[in-house]
Design an enzyme around this catalytic site. Structure first.
Site, PDB file in Angstrom:
ATOM      1  N   HIS A 209     -15.589 -65.573  19.963  1.00 14.18           N
ATOM      2  CA  HIS A 209     -15.716 -64.729  21.172  1.00 14.18           C
ATOM      3  C   HIS A 209     -15.849 -63.265  20.735  1.00 14.18           C
ATOM      4  O   HIS A 209     -14.862 -62.588  20.466  1.00 14.18           O
ATOM      5  CB  HIS A 209     -14.481 -64.925  22.043  1.00 14.18           C
ATOM      6  CG  HIS A 209     -14.593 -64.364  23.432  1.00 14.18           C
ATOM      7  ND1 HIS A 209     -15.577 -63.478  23.809  1.00 14.18           N
ATOM      8  CD2 HIS A 209     -13.845 -64.576  24.552  1.00 14.18           C
ATOM      9  CE1 HIS A 209     -15.424 -63.173  25.094  1.00 14.18           C
ATOM     10  NE2 HIS A 209     -14.384 -63.826  25.563  1.00 14.18           N
ATOM     11  N   HIS A 212     -17.284 -59.082  25.800  1.00 18.03           N
ATOM     12  CA  HIS A 212     -16.420 -58.696  26.934  1.00 18.03           C
ATOM     13  C   HIS A 212     -15.249 -57.773  26.632  1.00 18.03           C
ATOM     14  O   HIS A 212     -14.226 -57.824  27.323  1.00 18.03           O
ATOM     15  CB  HIS A 212     -15.885 -59.976  27.621  1.00 18.03           C
ATOM     16  CG  HIS A 212     -16.982 -60.803  28.223  1.00 18.03           C
ATOM     17  ND1 HIS A 212     -16.844 -62.129  28.523  1.00 18.03           N
ATOM     18  CD2 HIS A 212     -18.255 -60.493  28.561  1.00 18.03           C
ATOM     19  CE1 HIS A 212     -17.970 -62.610  29.025  1.00 18.03           C
ATOM     20  NE2 HIS A 212     -18.845 -61.618  29.041  1.00 18.03           N
ATOM     21  N   TYR A 214     -13.117 -57.616  24.128  1.00 17.25           N
ATOM     22  CA  TYR A 214     -11.938 -58.092  23.393  1.00 17.25           C
ATOM     23  C   TYR A 214     -12.018 -57.627  21.929  1.00 17.25           C
ATOM     24  O   TYR A 214     -12.869 -56.798  21.594  1.00 17.25           O
ATOM     25  CB  TYR A 214     -11.798 -59.609  23.574  1.00 17.25           C
ATOM     26  CG  TYR A 214     -11.577 -59.932  25.048  1.00 17.25           C
ATOM     27  CD1 TYR A 214     -10.422 -59.476  25.702  1.00 17.25           C
ATOM     28  CD2 TYR A 214     -12.532 -60.597  25.806  1.00 17.25           C
ATOM     29  CE1 TYR A 214     -10.235 -59.712  27.061  1.00 17.25           C
ATOM     30  CE2 TYR A 214     -12.346 -60.834  27.168  1.00 17.25           C
ATOM     31  CZ  TYR A 214     -11.189 -60.385  27.787  1.00 17.25           C
ATOM     32  OH  TYR A 214     -11.000 -60.585  29.131  1.00 17.25           O
TER      33      TYR A 214
HETATM   34  C1  LIG Z   1     -12.973 -67.843  35.947  1.00 18.14           C
HETATM   35  C2  LIG Z   1     -13.777 -67.240  34.835  1.00 18.14           C
HETATM   36  C3  LIG Z   1     -13.246 -67.213  33.565  1.00 18.14           C
HETATM   37  C4  LIG Z   1     -13.999 -66.713  32.481  1.00 18.14           C
HETATM   38  N1  LIG Z   1     -13.487 -66.770  31.216  1.00 18.14           N
HETATM   39  C5  LIG Z   1     -14.275 -66.491  30.153  1.00 18.14           C
HETATM   40  C6  LIG Z   1     -13.840 -66.777  28.836  1.00 18.14           C
HETATM   41  O1  LIG Z   1     -12.745 -67.330  28.616  1.00 18.14           O
HETATM   42  N2  LIG Z   1     -14.660 -66.455  27.818  1.00 18.14           N
HETATM   43  C7  LIG Z   1     -15.894 -65.877  28.022  1.00 18.14           C
HETATM   44  O2  LIG Z   1     -16.604 -65.590  27.061  1.00 18.14           O
HETATM   45  N3  LIG Z   1     -16.341 -65.622  29.271  1.00 18.14           N
HETATM   46  C8  LIG Z   1     -15.572 -65.944  30.330  1.00 18.14           C
HETATM   47  N4  LIG Z   1     -16.057 -65.782  31.598  1.00 18.14           N
HETATM   48  C9  LIG Z   1     -17.459 -65.364  31.780  1.00 18.14           C
HETATM   49  C10 LIG Z   1     -18.356 -66.602  31.952  1.00 18.14           C
HETATM   50  O3  LIG Z   1     -18.431 -67.357  30.757  1.00 18.14           O
HETATM   51  C11 LIG Z   1     -19.784 -66.202  32.373  1.00 18.14           C
HETATM   52  O4  LIG Z   1     -20.367 -65.432  31.359  1.00 18.14           O
HETATM   53  C12 LIG Z   1     -19.753 -65.412  33.680  1.00 18.14           C
HETATM   54  O5  LIG Z   1     -19.051 -66.134  34.675  1.00 18.14           O
HETATM   55  C13 LIG Z   1     -21.166 -65.133  34.172  1.00 18.14           C
HETATM   56  O6  LIG Z   1     -21.889 -66.328  34.312  1.00 18.14           O
HETATM   57  P1  LIG Z   1     -22.110 -67.013  35.767  1.00 18.14           P
HETATM   58  O7  LIG Z   1     -22.893 -66.014  36.572  1.00 18.14           O
HETATM   59  O8  LIG Z   1     -22.906 -68.255  35.461  1.00 18.14           O
HETATM   60  O9  LIG Z   1     -20.765 -67.286  36.359  1.00 18.14           O
HETATM   61  C14 LIG Z   1     -15.309 -66.210  32.698  1.00 18.14           C
HETATM   62  C15 LIG Z   1     -15.826 -66.222  34.002  1.00 18.14           C
HETATM   63  C16 LIG Z   1     -15.090 -66.740  35.055  1.00 18.14           C
HETATM   64  C17 LIG Z   1     -15.713 -66.777  36.435  1.00 18.14           C
END
Ligand SMILES: Cc1cc2nc3c(=O)[nH]c(=O)nc-3n(C[C@H](O)[C@H](O)[C@H](O)COP(=O)(O)O)c2cc1C
Length: 398
Positions: A209, A212, A214
């Site tokens: 990862h 974002h 981190y």
């Molecule tokens: C509930 C939730 C938890 C997430 N947790 C992570 C995570 O643990 N690691 C990560 O890289 N992105 C995380 N994300 C980002 C998602 O992987 C994704 O990039 C983001 O939701 C945008 O894509 P989407 O428009 O298809 O939802 C999270 C998003 C949501 C909604």
């Protein structure tokens, strides 16, 4: 008479794809999603149902972000993979996903400064590339997160953190052969002993990862990294930590089992970069040299509850520069996911919120069926069912 299968128009997202050694039957990837239901950082049995609901034969799935060590946490009830209990906790989940024929990678992370002393061992300060503190932030849930001033890692401490990623990768895959311990540091010594005593939790690979805001992103981005040693300043120096982690996990489990997630354009957690195009391209080029399986990039677009904003940046130069599989994510739906594959802007597309709310998302895409709506209020509640395993399947809604 023609074959009906041949007469069906091809849906790009539902075409097969060979990702290294993995034969995928479609390109609809489960994005990594933190669910905050792993009490005391231990994966729970209710996750068996959650992940197996989303598993399909030949599908590719990513786990929620999983901590590499006891300093890696910044949110309640997120899973880890550094203790025996955690590794054991993952096994039935991975087994259930494999029983459905899906490929499952573990996303390994360290939050760095996105934490507070309450999450840290002995109430110590969170670690980071910097000692700059995050300002208070309101979460999408409306909760206000309080961050503690971080402690800047010394140059000498960095190999320990790299080693935590290496051990987490090994724990995800297999116990393997004994390590040659060349470091005198006690923590490293005991971590190696523990890794050697664990048995496999059986993931097919890991995703680093690096996105974002981190820890890894805190090194990559010039908006955060204010170091003056070999891990700060120039582009090469800021990428050094990410490179060392990729090199370590690749040496440990093999490049064919390693992917990385990056978000050069994002500025979540106050982690913007002044030149994200150059940063992203540099990473795509340099990470290719390790021969890693895939690069998973977050799109440079923003989405609010009501609107999507396209922005002038593009991942295409990075897609062209990266030699392995290229995965894109963020804001995709069936239509523009299909377009991205058709136009060769991506090999695979990761879906987050749509997959969370639609456990049978590939099936729904195949049939162009209506989608369940996700419920943001239950994304992060600790309930083992609500907002987790209670989204209906297609045959339950029709
Ligand atoms: C509930 C939730 C938890 C997430 N947790 C992570 C995570 O643990 N690691 C990560 O890289 N992105 C995380 N994300 C980002 C998602 O992987 C994704 O990039 C983001 O939701 C945008 O894509 P989407 O428009 O298809 O939802 C999270 C998003 C949501 C909604």
């Amino acid at each position: 008479m023609g074959n009906t299968a041949e007469e069906k128009p091809q849906i790009p997202l539902l075409t097969p794809y060979q990702m290294g050694n993995f034969q995928l039957s479609h390109r609809v990837v489960l994005a990594p999603m933190t669910r905050q239901r792993s009490y005391n950082n231990v994966p729970q049995s209710h996750a068996v149902l959650y992940y197996s609901q989303r598993a399909s034969k030949g599908g590719f799935m990513l786990s929620e972000a999983t901590g590499v060590s006891d300093t890696a946490q910044g949110y309640p009830e997120t899973p880890g993979i550094w203790t025996k209990e955690q590794v054991e906790g993952w096994k039935p989940i991975v087994d259930a996903v494999h029983a459905k024929g899906a490929v499952f990678f573990c996303q390994i992370w360290h939050v760095g400064r996105v934490s507070n002393t309450g999450f840290q061992p002995n109430g110590q300060a969170p670690i980071s590339s910097t000692d700059k503190e995050l300002t208070i932030e309101t979460q999408p849930s409306g909760d206000v997160m309080q961050y503690s001033p971080p402690r800047r890692l010394t140059t000498e401490e960095i190999p320990q953190i790299v080693n935590d990623f290496r051990i987490a990768a090994r724990n995800a895959i297999e116990a393997g052969k004994p390590l040659v311990i060349v470091h005198t540091n006690l923590r490293l010594f005991y971590a190696n002993i523990l890794a050697n005593s664990l048995s496999s939790s059986g993931f097919d690979g890991i995703e680093v990862h690096g996105a974002h805001g981190y820890l890894i992103d805190q090194f990559l981005k010039d908006g955060v990294n204010d170091r003056t040693d070999q891990y700060g300043g120039s582009l090469e120096n800021r990428c050094r930590f990410a490179h060392e982690i990729v090199e370590a996990v690749t040496a440990e489990i093999g490049a064919e089992r390693v992917g990385i997630r990056l978000s050069p354009f994002a500025d979540y957690m106050e982690s913007g970069d002044s030149d994200p195009n150059t940063l992203g391209l540099h990473l795509a080029e340099t990470l290719s040299r390790y021969g890693i399986l895939y690069c998973h990039m977050v799109e440079p677009r923003m989405e609010t509850a009501d609107e999507k904003f396209e922005c002038p940046h593009s991942l295409v130069p990075m897609r062209r520069a990266f030699k392995g599989t290229f995965i894109v994510a963020s804001g995709y739906d069936r239509e523009d996911g299909n377009k991205a594959v058709e136009e060769d802007r991506a090999d695979l597309v990761a879906f987050g919120r749509l997959f969370l709310a639609n456990p049978d998302l590939p099936k729904r895409f195949e049939l162009n069926a209506p989608l369940n709506k996700y419920d943001r209020d239950t994304f992060y509640i600790p309930d083992p069912v609500v907002g987790y395993t209670d989204y209906p399947f297609l045959d339950e809604t029709t």
